[in-house]
Design a protein around this motif. Structure first.
Motif, PDB file in Angstrom:
ATOM      1  N   GLY A 138       0.785  -1.228   0.000  1.00 56.24           N
ATOM      2  CA  GLY A 138       0.000   0.000   0.000  1.00 56.24           C
ATOM      3  C   GLY A 138       0.815   1.275   0.000  1.00 56.24           C
ATOM      4  N   LEU A 139       2.151   1.165   0.032  1.00 59.36           N
ATOM      5  CA  LEU A 139       2.997   2.359   0.136  1.00 59.36           C
ATOM      6  C   LEU A 139       3.664   2.704  -1.193  1.00 59.36           C
ATOM      7  CD1 LEU A 139       4.807   1.784   3.563  1.00 59.36           C
ATOM      8  CD2 LEU A 139       2.675   3.014   3.110  1.00 59.36           C
ATOM      9  N   LYS A 140       3.701   3.988  -1.486  1.00 62.04           N
ATOM     10  CA  LYS A 140       4.422   4.484  -2.648  1.00 62.04           C
ATOM     11  C   LYS A 140       5.507   5.479  -2.269  1.00 62.04           C
ATOM     12  CE  LYS A 140       0.525   3.995  -5.852  1.00 62.04           C
ATOM     13  NZ  LYS A 140      -0.391   4.705  -6.797  1.00 62.04           N
ATOM     14  N   GLN A 141       5.386   6.086  -1.100  1.00 68.69           N
ATOM     15  CA  GLN A 141       6.289   7.182  -0.735  1.00 68.69           C
ATOM     16  C   GLN A 141       6.886   7.041   0.661  1.00 68.69           C
ATOM     17  OE1 GLN A 141       4.755  11.166  -1.380  1.00 68.69           O
ATOM     18  NE2 GLN A 141       5.828  11.943   0.406  1.00 68.69           N
ATOM     19  N   ALA A 142       6.077   6.747   1.656  1.00 67.72           N
ATOM     20  CA  ALA A 142       6.530   6.773   3.051  1.00 67.72           C
ATOM     21  C   ALA A 142       7.600   5.718   3.317  1.00 67.72           C
ATOM     22  CB  ALA A 142       5.354   6.555   3.992  1.00 67.72           C
ATOM     23  N   LEU A 143       8.504   6.043   4.220  1.00 68.35           N
ATOM     24  CA  LEU A 143       9.515   5.097   4.683  1.00 68.35           C
ATOM     25  C   LEU A 143       8.825   4.032   5.529  1.00 68.35           C
ATOM     26  CD1 LEU A 143      12.625   4.475   5.106  1.00 68.35           C
ATOM     27  CD2 LEU A 143      12.363   5.697   7.268  1.00 68.35           C
ATOM     28  N   MET A 144       9.065   2.772   5.213  1.00 67.86           N
ATOM     29  CA  MET A 144       8.439   1.682   5.957  1.00 67.86           C
ATOM     30  C   MET A 144       9.441   1.063   6.925  1.00 67.86           C
ATOM     31  SD  MET A 144       6.558  -1.708   4.481  1.00 67.86           S
ATOM     32  CE  MET A 144       6.949  -3.300   5.185  1.00 67.86           C
ATOM     33  N   VAL A 145       9.048   1.005   8.198  1.00 67.33           N
ATOM     34  CA  VAL A 145       9.850   0.402   9.257  1.00 67.33           C
ATOM     35  C   VAL A 145       9.030  -0.714   9.877  1.00 67.33           C
ATOM     36  CG1 VAL A 145      11.069   0.805  11.424  1.00 67.33           C
ATOM     37  CG2 VAL A 145      10.967   2.618   9.703  1.00 67.33           C
ATOM     38  N   VAL A 146       9.674  -1.842  10.153  1.00 64.33           N
ATOM     39  CA  VAL A 146       8.990  -2.980  10.775  1.00 64.33           C
ATOM     40  C   VAL A 146       9.586  -3.238  12.155  1.00 64.33           C
ATOM     41  CG1 VAL A 146       8.488  -5.449  10.610  1.00 64.33           C
ATOM     42  CG2 VAL A 146       8.436  -4.036   8.550  1.00 64.33           C
ATOM     43  N   ASP A 147       8.715  -3.413  13.141  1.00 61.34           N
ATOM     44  CA  ASP A 147       9.158  -3.746  14.491  1.00 61.34           C
ATOM     45  C   ASP A 147       9.750  -5.150  14.546  1.00 61.34           C
ATOM     46  OD1 ASP A 147       9.010  -1.857  16.520  1.00 61.34           O
ATOM     47  OD2 ASP A 147       6.849  -2.087  16.776  1.00 61.34           O
ATOM     48  N   MET A 148      10.847  -5.282  15.267  1.00 56.36           N
ATOM     49  CA  MET A 148      11.378  -6.593  15.607  1.00 56.36           C
ATOM     50  C   MET A 148      10.660  -7.065  16.863  1.00 56.36           C
ATOM     51  SD  MET A 148      13.593  -7.340  13.291  1.00 56.36           S
ATOM     52  CE  MET A 148      14.512  -8.700  14.036  1.00 56.36           C
ATOM     53  N   PRO A 149       9.988  -8.220  16.821  1.00 59.63           N
ATOM     54  CA  PRO A 149       9.208  -8.639  17.984  1.00 59.63           C
ATOM     55  C   PRO A 149      10.072  -9.171  19.120  1.00 59.63           C
ATOM     56  CG  PRO A 149       9.105 -10.319  16.286  1.00 59.63           C
ATOM     57  CD  PRO A 149       9.837  -9.146  15.682  1.00 59.63           C
ATOM     58  N   PHE A 150       9.471  -9.248  20.284  1.00 59.75           N
ATOM     59  CA  PHE A 150      10.144  -9.722  21.483  1.00 59.75           C
ATOM     60  C   PHE A 150      10.759 -11.108  21.249  1.00 59.75           C
ATOM     61  CE2 PHE A 150       9.832 -12.035  25.600  1.00 59.75           C
ATOM     62  CZ  PHE A 150      10.751 -11.284  26.316  1.00 59.75           C
ATOM     63  N   GLY A 151      12.027 -11.245  21.628  1.00 62.70           N
ATOM     64  CA  GLY A 151      12.715 -12.520  21.507  1.00 62.70           C
ATOM     65  C   GLY A 151      13.420 -12.744  20.192  1.00 62.70           C
ATOM     66  N   SER A 152      13.290 -11.799  19.263  1.00 58.37           N
ATOM     67  CA  SER A 152      13.880 -12.013  17.935  1.00 58.37           C
ATOM     68  C   SER A 152      15.233 -11.338  17.761  1.00 58.37           C
ATOM     69  CB  SER A 152      12.923 -11.508  16.848  1.00 58.37           C
ATOM     70  OG  SER A 152      12.814 -10.092  16.876  1.00 58.37           O
ATOM     71  N   TYR A 153      15.687 -10.573  18.783  1.00 55.61           N
ATOM     72  CA  TYR A 153      16.938  -9.824  18.605  1.00 55.61           C
ATOM     73  C   TYR A 153      17.767  -9.681  19.881  1.00 55.61           C
ATOM     74  CZ  TYR A 153      14.123  -6.025  20.617  1.00 55.61           C
ATOM     75  OH  TYR A 153      13.331  -5.270  21.437  1.00 55.61           O
ATOM     76  N   GLU A 154      17.208 -10.010  21.038  1.00 52.47           N
ATOM     77  CA  GLU A 154      17.895  -9.738  22.301  1.00 52.47           C
ATOM     78  C   GLU A 154      19.034 -10.709  22.604  1.00 52.47           C
ATOM     79  OE1 GLU A 154      13.491  -8.619  22.921  1.00 52.47           O
ATOM     80  OE2 GLU A 154      14.642 -10.190  21.901  1.00 52.47           O
ATOM     81  N   GLU A 155      18.979 -11.904  22.065  1.00 52.13           N
ATOM     82  CA  GLU A 155      19.949 -12.938  22.435  1.00 52.13           C
ATOM     83  C   GLU A 155      21.382 -12.574  22.067  1.00 52.13           C
ATOM     84  OE1 GLU A 155      20.923 -17.534  21.114  1.00 52.13           O
ATOM     85  OE2 GLU A 155      18.828 -16.891  21.213  1.00 52.13           O
ATOM     86  N   SER A 156      21.553 -12.049  20.858  1.00 53.72           N
ATOM     87  CA  SER A 156      22.894 -11.709  20.387  1.00 53.72           C
ATOM     88  C   SER A 156      22.792 -10.845  19.142  1.00 53.72           C
ATOM     89  CB  SER A 156      23.685 -12.982  20.046  1.00 53.72           C
ATOM     90  OG  SER A 156      23.108 -13.637  18.920  1.00 53.72           O
ATOM     91  N   PRO A 157      23.852 -10.093  18.828  1.00 57.28           N
ATOM     92  CA  PRO A 157      23.853  -9.340  17.569  1.00 57.28           C
ATOM     93  C   PRO A 157      23.685 -10.246  16.358  1.00 57.28           C
ATOM     94  CG  PRO A 157      25.559  -8.519  19.036  1.00 57.28           C
ATOM     95  CD  PRO A 157      25.020  -9.767  19.674  1.00 57.28           C
ATOM     96  N   GLU A 158      24.212 -11.448  16.437  1.00 57.24           N
ATOM     97  CA  GLU A 158      24.099 -12.382  15.313  1.00 57.24           C
ATOM     98  C   GLU A 158      22.646 -12.807  15.105  1.00 57.24           C
ATOM     99  OE1 GLU A 158      28.082 -11.958  16.629  1.00 57.24           O
ATOM    100  OE2 GLU A 158      26.348 -12.650  17.811  1.00 57.24           O
ATOM    101  N   GLN A 159      21.948 -13.112  16.195  1.00 59.73           N
ATOM    102  CA  GLN A 159      20.533 -13.459  16.088  1.00 59.73           C
ATOM    103  C   GLN A 159      19.751 -12.278  15.508  1.00 59.73           C
ATOM    104  OE1 GLN A 159      18.106 -12.867  19.407  1.00 59.73           O
ATOM    105  NE2 GLN A 159      16.711 -14.580  19.055  1.00 59.73           N
ATOM    106  N   ALA A 160      20.065 -11.087  15.996  1.00 59.46           N
ATOM    107  CA  ALA A 160      19.368  -9.899  15.525  1.00 59.46           C
ATOM    108  C   ALA A 160      19.586  -9.683  14.034  1.00 59.46           C
ATOM    109  CB  ALA A 160      19.845  -8.678  16.304  1.00 59.46           C
TER     110      ALA A 160
END
Length: 280
Positions: A79-101
């Motif tokens: 649905g986007l043509k112009q706006a910058l799209m950012v997606v949230d990283m959900p809980f547990g998907s990035y906290e373990e390590s930089p590599e996991q993130a």
């Protein structure tokens, strides 16, 4: 007009360049129709993990999965043509390590077409932000009240009061130094948000913060009056669409039960017969 003054797709560097200029307009979106509506008016559209509460009826954002974020990200991207799209990283998907993130953020970007991801946390997440940005993944940071840590905070409480202000200041400075292109300041005292905005080099995006922030964001269902589970003080209701929808549905149900719907204009007439016995 967008914050960049352009009609083409907005980029993270474009958001950074808006620091201290025309306020950055941000909203959440989770579906293609809503993305289409907000795109002409917003500089940044966040596919927030608030989708778990707003669309899936969850009690918090903690149950949201990576697959859910990807599915809704794909819908918003259409649905986007112009706006910058950012997606949230959900809980547990990035906290373990930089590599996991990195592994999970790369998947989100590849499968949704988003330009950046957002993750919560300040000083503790700085090494991860540095790791991701060095590998081509733009990061929107999030400090103050971080909803994924709601249990640790003991609820959705204002952060940064009194001596706790120094913690939030350190968090904002750390994510900026680590390479984030912007930082959300959520539910912090106005004077604190104003001070942080003046001290960090990246744009601040306020939600329950200060009008002095470089931009503002709200959950679209909150500001449209579609989500009523709770009403945060910082939300201004620009419409009451739930009331309008409820009234429309009530009218529909009444007309079905009284056989007023469908009317003659909503049904198809029998096909006319030609002299040869065929239909026309």
């Amino acid at each position: 007009m967008s914050v960049t003054g352009r009609k083409e797709l907005i980029t993270p560097p474009g958001i950074v360049a808006a620091k201290g200029k025309l306020p950055i307009v941000c909203l959440t979106a989770y579906t293609t129709p809503v993305a289409t509506l907000v795109d002409p008016h917003c500089d940044l559209v966040l596919v927030g993990d608030s989708v778990g509460m707003v669309l899936h009826g969850m009690p918090s954002t903690l149950g949201v999965t990576l697959d859910m974020m990807i599915l809704h990200g794909q819908a918003v991207r259409r649905g986007l043509k112009q706006a910058l799209m950012v997606v949230d990283m959900p809980f547990g998907s990035y906290e373990e390590s930089p590599e996991q993130a990195f592994r999970n953020a790369a998947r989100v970007m590849a499968e949704t077409g988003c330009a950046a991801v957002k993750l919560e946390g300040g000083e503790v997440m700085a090494p991860t932000i540095r790791h991701l940005t060095a590998r081509g993944i733009p990061i929107m940071a999030h400090v103050g009240l971080t909803p994924q840590a709601v249990n640790a905070f003991g609820g959705y409480r204002v952060q940064g009061k009194g001596t706790d202000a120094e913690r939030v200041i350190r968090d904002a400075a750390a994510v900026a130094e680590a390479g984030a292109f912007s930082v959300v300041l959520e539910k912090v005292p106005e004077t604190l948000a104003r001070r942080i905005t003046g001290e960090v080099a990246i744009p601040t995006i306020g939600i329950g913060a200060s009008p002095a922030c470089d931009g503002q964001i709200l959950v679209v269902d909150d500001m449209l009056g579609m989500f009523d589970a709770f009403r945060p003080k910082f939300v201004k209701r620009y419409a009451e669409l739930a009331q309008l929808a409820g009234s429309a549905i009530e009218t529909y149900a009444r007309e079905v039960r009284t056989r007023r719907f469908p009317g003659p204009e909503h049904v198809f007439a029998e096909a006319r017969q030609t002299t040869e016995g065929g239909s026309s």
